[in-house]
Design a protein around this motif. Structure first.
Motif, PDB file in Angstrom:
ATOM      1  N   ALA A   4       0.837  -1.203   0.000  1.00  0.00           N
ATOM      2  CA  ALA A   4       0.000   0.000   0.000  1.00  0.00           C
ATOM      3  C   ALA A   4       0.870   1.250   0.000  1.00  0.00           C
ATOM      4  O   ALA A   4       0.525   2.255  -0.637  1.00  0.00           O
ATOM      5  CB  ALA A   4      -0.931   0.003   1.203  1.00  0.00           C
ATOM      6  N   SER A   5       2.020   1.167   0.665  1.00  0.00           N
ATOM      7  CA  SER A   5       2.911   2.336   0.703  1.00  0.00           C
ATOM      8  C   SER A   5       3.413   2.683  -0.688  1.00  0.00           C
ATOM      9  O   SER A   5       3.457   3.863  -1.071  1.00  0.00           O
ATOM     10  CB  SER A   5       4.087   2.075   1.649  1.00  0.00           C
ATOM     11  OG  SER A   5       4.900   0.994   1.201  1.00  0.00           O
ATOM     12  N   GLY A   6       3.781   1.671  -1.479  1.00  0.00           N
ATOM     13  CA  GLY A   6       4.270   1.939  -2.828  1.00  0.00           C
ATOM     14  C   GLY A   6       3.206   2.531  -3.728  1.00  0.00           C
ATOM     15  O   GLY A   6       3.477   3.445  -4.518  1.00  0.00           O
ATOM     16  N   VAL A   7       1.977   2.026  -3.618  1.00  0.00           N
ATOM     17  CA  VAL A   7       0.893   2.521  -4.471  1.00  0.00           C
ATOM     18  C   VAL A   7       0.485   3.941  -4.066  1.00  0.00           C
ATOM     19  O   VAL A   7       0.245   4.800  -4.925  1.00  0.00           O
ATOM     20  CB  VAL A   7      -0.314   1.575  -4.427  1.00  0.00           C
ATOM     21  CG1 VAL A   7      -1.413   2.081  -5.356  1.00  0.00           C
ATOM     22  CG2 VAL A   7       0.088   0.174  -4.823  1.00  0.00           C
ATOM     23  N   ALA A   8       0.418   4.200  -2.767  1.00  0.00           N
ATOM     24  CA  ALA A   8       0.101   5.561  -2.317  1.00  0.00           C
ATOM     25  C   ALA A   8       1.163   6.543  -2.805  1.00  0.00           C
ATOM     26  O   ALA A   8       0.841   7.657  -3.246  1.00  0.00           O
ATOM     27  CB  ALA A   8      -0.003   5.587  -0.790  1.00  0.00           C
ATOM     28  N   ALA A   9       2.424   6.127  -2.754  1.00  0.00           N
ATOM     29  CA  ALA A   9       3.504   6.980  -3.270  1.00  0.00           C
ATOM     30  C   ALA A   9       3.342   7.194  -4.769  1.00  0.00           C
ATOM     31  O   ALA A   9       3.514   8.316  -5.273  1.00  0.00           O
ATOM     32  CB  ALA A   9       4.859   6.345  -2.961  1.00  0.00           C
ATOM     33  N   LEU A  10       3.005   6.126  -5.503  1.00  0.00           N
ATOM     34  CA  LEU A  10       2.807   6.234  -6.947  1.00  0.00           C
ATOM     35  C   LEU A  10       1.720   7.259  -7.273  1.00  0.00           C
ATOM     36  O   LEU A  10       1.887   8.104  -8.164  1.00  0.00           O
ATOM     37  CB  LEU A  10       2.418   4.863  -7.509  1.00  0.00           C
ATOM     38  CG  LEU A  10       2.277   4.767  -9.023  1.00  0.00           C
ATOM     39  CD1 LEU A  10       3.644   4.696  -9.693  1.00  0.00           C
ATOM     40  CD2 LEU A  10       1.444   3.545  -9.413  1.00  0.00           C
ATOM     41  N   LEU A  11       0.615   7.204  -6.541  1.00  0.00           N
ATOM     42  CA  LEU A  11      -0.476   8.152  -6.778  1.00  0.00           C
ATOM     43  C   LEU A  11      -0.052   9.591  -6.493  1.00  0.00           C
ATOM     44  O   LEU A  11      -0.440  10.515  -7.211  1.00  0.00           O
ATOM     45  CB  LEU A  11      -1.684   7.771  -5.922  1.00  0.00           C
ATOM     46  CG  LEU A  11      -2.369   6.446  -6.284  1.00  0.00           C
ATOM     47  CD1 LEU A  11      -3.423   6.091  -5.246  1.00  0.00           C
ATOM     48  CD2 LEU A  11      -3.005   6.525  -7.676  1.00  0.00           C
ATOM     49  N   GLU A  12       0.768   9.773  -5.477  1.00  0.00           N
ATOM     50  CA  GLU A  12       1.235  11.129  -5.164  1.00  0.00           C
ATOM     51  C   GLU A  12       2.196  11.633  -6.238  1.00  0.00           C
ATOM     52  O   GLU A  12       2.170  12.819  -6.606  1.00  0.00           O
ATOM     53  CB  GLU A  12       1.902  11.156  -3.792  1.00  0.00           C
ATOM     54  CG  GLU A  12       2.356  12.530  -3.331  1.00  0.00           C
ATOM     55  CD  GLU A  12       1.224  13.556  -3.236  1.00  0.00           C
ATOM     56  OE1 GLU A  12       1.515  14.761  -3.337  1.00  0.00           O
ATOM     57  OE2 GLU A  12       0.036  13.148  -3.056  1.00  0.00           O
ATOM     58  N   LEU A  13       3.036  10.745  -6.763  1.00  0.00           N
ATOM     59  CA  LEU A  13       3.931  11.140  -7.854  1.00  0.00           C
ATOM     60  C   LEU A  13       3.128  11.543  -9.086  1.00  0.00           C
ATOM     61  O   LEU A  13       3.464  12.513  -9.772  1.00  0.00           O
ATOM     62  CB  LEU A  13       4.870   9.989  -8.209  1.00  0.00           C
ATOM     63  CG  LEU A  13       5.874   9.529  -7.159  1.00  0.00           C
ATOM     64  CD1 LEU A  13       6.787   8.449  -7.736  1.00  0.00           C
ATOM     65  CD2 LEU A  13       6.712  10.677  -6.625  1.00  0.00           C
ATOM     66  N   ILE A  14       2.062  10.793  -9.362  1.00  0.00           N
ATOM     67  CA  ILE A  14       1.210  11.121 -10.513  1.00  0.00           C
ATOM     68  C   ILE A  14       0.552  12.489 -10.311  1.00  0.00           C
ATOM     69  O   ILE A  14       0.493  13.300 -11.243  1.00  0.00           O
ATOM     70  CB  ILE A  14       0.156  10.028 -10.725  1.00  0.00           C
ATOM     71  CG1 ILE A  14       0.824   8.722 -11.160  1.00  0.00           C
ATOM     72  CG2 ILE A  14      -0.877  10.456 -11.766  1.00  0.00           C
ATOM     73  CD1 ILE A  14      -0.105   7.523 -11.165  1.00  0.00           C
ATOM     74  N   ARG A  15       0.058  12.736  -9.108  1.00  0.00           N
ATOM     75  CA  ARG A  15      -0.563  14.029  -8.831  1.00  0.00           C
ATOM     76  C   ARG A  15       0.430  15.161  -9.078  1.00  0.00           C
ATOM     77  O   ARG A  15       0.092  16.200  -9.658  1.00  0.00           O
ATOM     78  CB  ARG A  15      -1.068  14.080  -7.385  1.00  0.00           C
ATOM     79  CG  ARG A  15      -1.973  15.273  -7.083  1.00  0.00           C
ATOM     80  CD  ARG A  15      -2.126  15.502  -5.601  1.00  0.00           C
ATOM     81  NE  ARG A  15      -0.866  15.846  -4.973  1.00  0.00           N
ATOM     82  CZ  ARG A  15      -0.293  17.050  -5.064  1.00  0.00           C
ATOM     83  NH1 ARG A  15      -0.849  18.018  -5.774  1.00  0.00           N
ATOM     84  NH2 ARG A  15       0.859  17.303  -4.472  1.00  0.00           N
ATOM     85  N   TYR A  16       1.679  14.941  -8.672  1.00  0.00           N
ATOM     86  CA  TYR A  16       2.724  15.942  -8.903  1.00  0.00           C
ATOM     87  C   TYR A  16       2.920  16.182 -10.411  1.00  0.00           C
ATOM     88  O   TYR A  16       3.035  17.334 -10.857  1.00  0.00           O
ATOM     89  CB  TYR A  16       4.036  15.476  -8.264  1.00  0.00           C
ATOM     90  CG  TYR A  16       5.204  16.392  -8.528  1.00  0.00           C
ATOM     91  CD1 TYR A  16       5.435  17.502  -7.720  1.00  0.00           C
ATOM     92  CD2 TYR A  16       6.072  16.156  -9.590  1.00  0.00           C
ATOM     93  CE1 TYR A  16       6.510  18.357  -7.966  1.00  0.00           C
ATOM     94  CE2 TYR A  16       7.138  17.000  -9.845  1.00  0.00           C
ATOM     95  CZ  TYR A  16       7.346  18.097  -9.033  1.00  0.00           C
ATOM     96  OH  TYR A  16       8.401  18.942  -9.277  1.00  0.00           O
ATOM     97  N   LEU A  17       2.939  15.096 -11.192  1.00  0.00           N
ATOM     98  CA  LEU A  17       3.175  15.230 -12.627  1.00  0.00           C
ATOM     99  C   LEU A  17       2.045  15.958 -13.341  1.00  0.00           C
ATOM    100  O   LEU A  17       2.263  16.557 -14.398  1.00  0.00           O
ATOM    101  CB  LEU A  17       3.374  13.850 -13.256  1.00  0.00           C
ATOM    102  CG  LEU A  17       4.662  13.122 -12.885  1.00  0.00           C
ATOM    103  CD1 LEU A  17       4.705  11.746 -13.534  1.00  0.00           C
ATOM    104  CD2 LEU A  17       5.895  13.926 -13.277  1.00  0.00           C
ATOM    105  N   THR A  18       0.840  15.908 -12.801  1.00  0.00           N
ATOM    106  CA  THR A  18      -0.260  16.645 -13.417  1.00  0.00           C
ATOM    107  C   THR A  18      -0.050  18.156 -13.294  1.00  0.00           C
ATOM    108  O   THR A  18      -0.564  18.928 -14.098  1.00  0.00           O
ATOM    109  CB  THR A  18      -1.613  16.267 -12.792  1.00  0.00           C
ATOM    110  OG1 THR A  18      -1.623  16.628 -11.405  1.00  0.00           O
ATOM    111  CG2 THR A  18      -1.893  14.785 -12.944  1.00  0.00           C
ATOM    112  N   GLU A  19       0.714  18.560 -12.287  1.00  0.00           N
ATOM    113  CA  GLU A  19       1.002  19.993 -12.095  1.00  0.00           C
ATOM    114  C   GLU A  19       2.334  20.402 -12.706  1.00  0.00           C
ATOM    115  O   GLU A  19       2.497  21.539 -13.168  1.00  0.00           O
ATOM    116  CB  GLU A  19       1.006  20.315 -10.598  1.00  0.00           C
ATOM    117  CG  GLU A  19      -0.329  20.123  -9.905  1.00  0.00           C
ATOM    118  CD  GLU A  19      -0.288  20.559  -8.448  1.00  0.00           C
ATOM    119  OE1 GLU A  19       0.526  21.443  -8.124  1.00  0.00           O
ATOM    120  OE2 GLU A  19      -1.064  20.017  -7.642  1.00  0.00           O
TER     121      GLU A  19
END
Length: 274
Positions: free
Chosen positions: A91-106
């Motif tokens: 779950a830690s890896g996936v939560a991190a992945l989602l946060e990285l994606i959110r960053y890339l949208t900006e």
């Protein structure tokens, strides 16, 4: 970084979710991951079948400011271990992945960046095997594949696959490790330096696709090694540190959330500079 969203994602994913033992939980997490990804971009569903096993990887691609460059692929597996909520795994890896994606949208990346939520890692790395074989068959080049594998546990005690490593890496489990094939050697100093601004970071170059140290093959990077790609696992070292590995006790309250947030900040700082 949105710490509140990061922890919320962690809580939603850290439930029983094994493809055979907890299929309803896996369906719920699949739905959550797909919904979160869809809120951030156009999601591709990569369906695969290995023998009687089926699954789906979710892929979100960012074209990059220089689309002619070889892509970097960053992934994390969203399925969980048998009879464990898998808060650290993964779950830690996936939560991190989602946060990285959110960053890339900006902040769009320099090179094409593919973000992948892998399925069926716990059932034999099936999702990453399927995707790596398909990319190789198509002749798709990659700058680097990165597997985010357990990112949120610290300990006063740290074990190693080889006792001599303790002298090099230390006795405390307070660092994040970059485990990479030797083809990544030129990238490791810059990545570890950038990550090191946020938390202690150790590097382990691995020859021969990790065959001499089987413990370092236990994530979605190793199928990419086997297909000839440069690949890296970023990890808190899993069972070499975490006594809750694959146990019912791998829960969020065992995690070091401050450490986890620093890991994510370090990932943002380092990976998108490649």
């Amino acid at each position: 970084m949105n710490k509140q969203q990061l922890i919320e994602d962690l809580k939603e994913i850290a439930i029983l979710r094994h493809s055979k033992w907890d299929p309803l939980g896996l369906m719920a997490v699949r739905s959550y991951v797909k919904e979160r990804l869809s809120s951030l971009g156009q999601v591709e569903e990569h369906l695969f079948k290995e023998g009687s096993e089926e699954g789906v990887n979710y892929i979100l691609k960012f074209p990059g400011k220089k689309p002619n460059l070889d892509p970097i692929l960053i992934g994390a597996h969203y399925d969980g271990p048998i009879q464990s909520p898998g808060a650290d795994d993964n779950a830690s890896g996936v939560a991190a992945l989602l946060e990285l994606i959110r960053y890339l949208t900006e902040y769009p990346p320099r090179r094409p960046t593919w973000m992948v939520a892998f399925d069926q890692e716990e059932w034999g790395l099936l999702g990453s095997k399927a995707l790596s074989k398909e990319l190789k068959a198509k002749g798709q080049k990659l700058k680097l594949m990165v597997s985010l594998e357990m990112l949120a546990f610290t300990s006063e005690k740290q074990d190693y696959p080889l006792p001599a490593m303790k002298k090099i890496y230390g006795e405390k489990g307070n660092f994040i490790a970059l485990v990479a094939n030797t083809g990544c050697a030129a990238m490791l100093p810059g990545l570890s330096s950038s990550m090191g601004k946020y938390l202690p970071t150790k590097v382990l170059p691995v020859p021969l696709k990790g065959d001499v140290l089987p413990d370092v093959r236990l994530s979605d990077h190793s199928p990419f090694w086997d297909e000839g790609y440069n690949a890296m696992m970023i990890t808190d070292t899993s069972f070499l540190r975490n006594p809750h590995y694959h146990e019912p006790t791998d829960t969020i309250d065992t995690l070091d959330l401050d450490f986890f947030c620093k890991v994510v900040e370090g990932l943002i700082e380092s990976l998108f500079r490649l």
